[in-house]
Scaffold this active site. Structure first.
Site, PDB file in Angstrom:
ATOM      1  N   LYS A  94       0.852  -1.193   0.000  1.00  0.00           N
ATOM      2  CA  LYS A  94       0.000   0.000   0.000  1.00  0.00           C
ATOM      3  C   LYS A  94       0.878   1.231   0.000  1.00  0.00           C
ATOM      4  O   LYS A  94       1.814   1.327   0.796  1.00  0.00           O
ATOM      5  CB  LYS A  94      -0.884   0.002   1.265  1.00  0.00           C
ATOM      6  CG  LYS A  94      -1.816   1.205   1.339  1.00  0.00           C
ATOM      7  CD  LYS A  94      -3.092   0.963   0.573  1.00  0.00           C
ATOM      8  CE  LYS A  94      -3.856   2.228   0.258  1.00  0.00           C
ATOM      9  NZ  LYS A  94      -3.348   2.950  -0.961  1.00  0.00           N
ATOM     10  N   GLN A 115       7.212   3.806   3.925  1.00  0.00           N
ATOM     11  CA  GLN A 115       5.802   3.413   3.934  1.00  0.00           C
ATOM     12  C   GLN A 115       5.585   2.124   4.743  1.00  0.00           C
ATOM     13  O   GLN A 115       4.544   1.959   5.384  1.00  0.00           O
ATOM     14  CB  GLN A 115       5.322   3.224   2.490  1.00  0.00           C
ATOM     15  CG  GLN A 115       3.822   3.330   2.311  1.00  0.00           C
ATOM     16  CD  GLN A 115       3.318   4.757   2.167  1.00  0.00           C
ATOM     17  OE1 GLN A 115       3.898   5.533   1.428  1.00  0.00           O
ATOM     18  NE2 GLN A 115       2.252   5.098   2.854  1.00  0.00           N
ATOM     19  N   LYS A 118       5.425   3.271   8.392  1.00  0.00           N
ATOM     20  CA  LYS A 118       4.283   4.171   8.558  1.00  0.00           C
ATOM     21  C   LYS A 118       2.985   3.360   8.569  1.00  0.00           C
ATOM     22  O   LYS A 118       2.136   3.526   9.448  1.00  0.00           O
ATOM     23  CB  LYS A 118       4.262   5.165   7.393  1.00  0.00           C
ATOM     24  CG  LYS A 118       3.183   6.221   7.482  1.00  0.00           C
ATOM     25  CD  LYS A 118       2.914   6.887   6.147  1.00  0.00           C
ATOM     26  CE  LYS A 118       4.145   7.531   5.537  1.00  0.00           C
ATOM     27  NZ  LYS A 118       3.820   8.435   4.408  1.00  0.00           N
ATOM     28  N   LYS A 130       5.364   1.689  -3.032  1.00  0.00           N
ATOM     29  CA  LYS A 130       5.281   3.048  -3.578  1.00  0.00           C
ATOM     30  C   LYS A 130       5.558   2.983  -5.067  1.00  0.00           C
ATOM     31  O   LYS A 130       6.240   2.078  -5.534  1.00  0.00           O
ATOM     32  CB  LYS A 130       6.338   3.938  -2.914  1.00  0.00           C
ATOM     33  CG  LYS A 130       6.027   5.406  -3.001  1.00  0.00           C
ATOM     34  CD  LYS A 130       5.160   5.837  -1.842  1.00  0.00           C
ATOM     35  CE  LYS A 130       4.718   7.270  -1.957  1.00  0.00           C
ATOM     36  NZ  LYS A 130       4.058   7.725  -0.720  1.00  0.00           N
ATOM     37  N   GLY A 169      -2.635   8.269  -4.214  1.00  0.00           N
ATOM     38  CA  GLY A 169      -1.967   9.479  -4.670  1.00  0.00           C
ATOM     39  C   GLY A 169      -0.735   9.831  -3.849  1.00  0.00           C
ATOM     40  O   GLY A 169      -0.455   9.244  -2.800  1.00  0.00           O
ATOM     41  N   ASP A 170       0.002  10.782  -4.355  1.00  0.00           N
ATOM     42  CA  ASP A 170       1.147  11.396  -3.661  1.00  0.00           C
ATOM     43  C   ASP A 170       1.372  12.699  -4.439  1.00  0.00           C
ATOM     44  O   ASP A 170       0.452  13.172  -5.124  1.00  0.00           O
ATOM     45  CB  ASP A 170       2.365  10.460  -3.698  1.00  0.00           C
ATOM     46  CG  ASP A 170       3.458  10.863  -2.703  1.00  0.00           C
ATOM     47  OD1 ASP A 170       3.365  10.510  -1.524  1.00  0.00           O
ATOM     48  OD2 ASP A 170       4.421  11.570  -3.112  1.00  0.00           O
ATOM     49  N   THR A 214      -4.362  13.585   5.358  1.00  0.00           N
ATOM     50  CA  THR A 214      -2.933  13.692   5.696  1.00  0.00           C
ATOM     51  C   THR A 214      -2.683  14.968   6.500  1.00  0.00           C
ATOM     52  O   THR A 214      -2.051  14.933   7.567  1.00  0.00           O
ATOM     53  CB  THR A 214      -2.065  13.662   4.424  1.00  0.00           C
ATOM     54  OG1 THR A 214      -2.493  12.585   3.600  1.00  0.00           O
ATOM     55  CG2 THR A 214      -0.597  13.486   4.771  1.00  0.00           C
ATOM     56  N   ASN A 245      -2.116  19.409  -1.382  1.00  0.00           N
ATOM     57  CA  ASN A 245      -3.173  18.770  -0.606  1.00  0.00           C
ATOM     58  C   ASN A 245      -2.848  18.655   0.891  1.00  0.00           C
ATOM     59  O   ASN A 245      -3.697  18.938   1.740  1.00  0.00           O
ATOM     60  CB  ASN A 245      -3.401  17.392  -1.234  1.00  0.00           C
ATOM     61  CG  ASN A 245      -4.480  16.635  -0.543  1.00  0.00           C
ATOM     62  OD1 ASN A 245      -4.189  15.692   0.179  1.00  0.00           O
ATOM     63  ND2 ASN A 245      -5.706  17.056  -0.705  1.00  0.00           N
ATOM     64  N   SER A 381      -6.790   5.895   3.772  1.00  0.00           N
ATOM     65  CA  SER A 381      -6.861   4.982   2.629  1.00  0.00           C
ATOM     66  C   SER A 381      -7.268   3.595   3.119  1.00  0.00           C
ATOM     67  O   SER A 381      -8.050   2.893   2.462  1.00  0.00           O
ATOM     68  CB  SER A 381      -5.509   4.882   1.922  1.00  0.00           C
ATOM     69  OG  SER A 381      -5.314   5.961   1.046  1.00  0.00           O
TER      70      SER A 381
HETATM   71  N1  GLU Z   1       1.174   9.070  -0.459  1.00  0.00           N
HETATM   72  C1  GLU Z   1       0.643   9.023   0.868  1.00  0.00           C
HETATM   73  C2  GLU Z   1       1.744   8.675   1.840  1.00  0.00           C
HETATM   74  O1  GLU Z   1       2.859   9.112   1.667  1.00  0.00           O
HETATM   75  C3  GLU Z   1      -0.609   8.164   0.981  1.00  0.00           C
HETATM   76  C4  GLU Z   1      -0.501   6.777   0.466  1.00  0.00           C
HETATM   77  C5  GLU Z   1      -1.820   6.017   0.436  1.00  0.00           C
HETATM   78  O2  GLU Z   1      -2.858   6.574   0.729  1.00  0.00           O
HETATM   79  O3  GLU Z   1      -1.756   4.828   0.094  1.00  0.00           O
HETATM   80  O4  GLU Z   1       1.563   8.008   2.827  1.00  0.00           O
END
Ligand code: GLU
Length: 449
Positions: A94, A115, A118, A130, A169-170, A214, A245, A381
């Site tokens: 994810k 990630q 996190k 990612k 997204g990112d 976020t 965002n 998410s």
């Molecule tokens: N891009 C965001 C992050 O850095 C969200 C990733 C997601 O929602 O999967 O965590």
């Protein structure tokens, strides 16, 4: 990279350097985690015996592919795209997709690596991954963005799925891009598989509060750090870098909780508005008109714009870096500390350089690393995936409440871990250690895979 590594960890890091040449951001992200893991290996010797760290540092799968597309003038353009499926011990991979000209494998690997921890911190069943591309959406027409997204998905679809890998997204990837990506996935696979992507539109499987999550989460985390020291956001002067965002909704929530955000930025310059940054103006400029932040002056002529200004020189109580990696260096950290800043929480991924982190920690200010402080996005998410799995949609208030509870829980577990390992209030140690232990235990239980 300043702090020295434990003698068991130094050879592991050397191996990472050797195996991933030139990927400096990835090296930085790995070093930052390894710096805090020495005591974990003492407590859990099985993690060293089973080479859990070495395994975590090697992505489970890395996909690199060509994305050809035609621009509006008919010319063929070629971009490169990536999906790094880093770790699936806790759930399907994810993590977001980033579209930015700076994207190369080292950036995607640093983001994917962070990630993993996190996502573990959210407590939800999601692994880490990612992706992204060196495609630059700036200045492109909607049609060009659509053709690019369709071409990208024409390759990516075979690698992802609700139970396999769930992109989102990112930077450079928002609702518009997710729409085009989802449309193409649906068309190619002939499946309405809502759970394959998150950040979807509200009428077709998206979650309320995902867009805000976020930024909101970063402010919830900041509030928890302050509460732990008997303080609050009320009346605080806040500086937020960026105006995308994450920044927009960090500013909105900070205002809601009684703080005043007086500055924000984009890659061209900074805006200082002593009346408080007007979120509605920012939303119009960035979400609807897609314009530079300089245009803020058209609506608020008393504000000040500085081309290529350094936002960290604006005196504040709280700094929220919400732009991009390594945007806050040692000098900036020094300036913030000298100006009396008491807390920093990262809405962006790895925005503070190692020198900056060291300075914050030496000065004893509250420092919430991105892995913890910006986990609210991916957590929501996860909540979107829950809603999709049950074919349900929750209210804004309920979803926001769940997000807030998750952020409170992340803060609590990081804090408790910092105490357990004798470093009270060290959220870097707390976040890395808590996330790592959760992933390591799952990997250990699943054998050598
Ligand atoms: N891009 C965001 C992050 O850095 C969200 C990733 C997601 O929602 O999967 O965590």
């Amino acid at each position: 990279m300043n702090a020295r590594l434990d003698e068991k960890l130094e050879p592991i890091f050397q191996d990472v350097l050797h195996r991933n040449p030139g990927e400096t951001e990835y090296h930085q992200a790995v070093h930052e985690v390894l710096e805090t893991l020495g005591p974990v290996l003492v407590k859990y010797s099985e993690f060293a015996d089973k080479k859990i760290i070495q395994r975590i540092c090697e992505p489970e799968r890395q996909i690199i592919f060509r994305v050809p597309w035609q621009d509006d003038s008919g010319e063929i353009q070629i971009n490169r795209a990536f999906r790094v499926e880093f770790n699936s011990a806790l759930g399907p991979y994810k993590g977001g997709m980033r579209f930015h000209p700076s994207v190369y494998l080292g950036i995607i690997k640093f983001l994917g690596f962070e990630q993993i921890f996190k996502n573990a911190l959210t407590g939800l069943p999601i692994g880490g991954g990612k992706g992204g591309s060196d495609f630059d959406p700036k200045g492109k027409s909607d049609d060009e963005v659509m053709r690019f997204c369709q071409s990208l998905m024409t390759e990516l679809y075979r690698h992802i799925g609700e139970y396999t890998d769930v992109p989102a997204g990112d930077i450079g990837v928002g609702g518009r891009e997710i729409g085009y990506l989802f449309g193409q996935y649906k068309r190619i696979t002939n499946r309405y598989e809502s759970g394959v992507l998150t950040g979807k539109g509200l009428g077709w499987g998206g979650s309320l509060a995902r867009k805000e999550a976020t930024g909101y989460g970063t402010v919830f985390f900041t509030h928890e750090m302050l509460k732990a020291r008997g303080d609050s956001l009320d009346g605080k002067r806040v500086v937020v870098s960026g105006s995308g965002n994450v920044a927009i909704y960090a500013i909105a929530k900070a205002h809601e909780l009684g703080a005043k955000v007086i500055a924000c930025s984009d890659s061209a310059g900074i805006i200082v508005d002593e009346d408080g940054i007007n979120v509605e103006t920012l939303k119009r400029l960035k979400e609807v008109e897609r314009r530079r932040i300089k245009a803020y002056l058209e609506y608020h002529p008393k504000a000040k714009y500085t081309e290529h200004g350094n936002i960290w020189t604006v005196p504040c109580d709280i700094a929220l870096p919400c732009a991009t990696q390594n945007e806050l260096n040692g000098n900036d950290a020094k300036t913030l500390v000298e100006n009396g800043c008491i807390a920093v929480a990262e809405g962006a991924n790895m925005p503070t350089t190692p020198e900056g982190i060291q300075l914050f920690q030496d000065a004893g200010l509250m420092y919430g690393p991105g892995k913890a402080a910006n986990a609210g996005g991916v957590a929501t998410s996860g909540l979107e995936m829950q809603q999709n799995a049950s074919r349900d949609s929750w209210t804004f208030d309920y979803t926001q409440k769940r997000l807030e509870e998750i952020m409170i829980e992340i803060h609590k577990s990081c804090y408790e871990t910092s105490v357990e390992f004798g470093a009270e209030g060290d959220y870097v140690l707390g976040a890395n250690t808590t996330g790592f232990i959760r992933v390591a235990k799952a990997m250990n239980a699943m054998g050598v895979i």
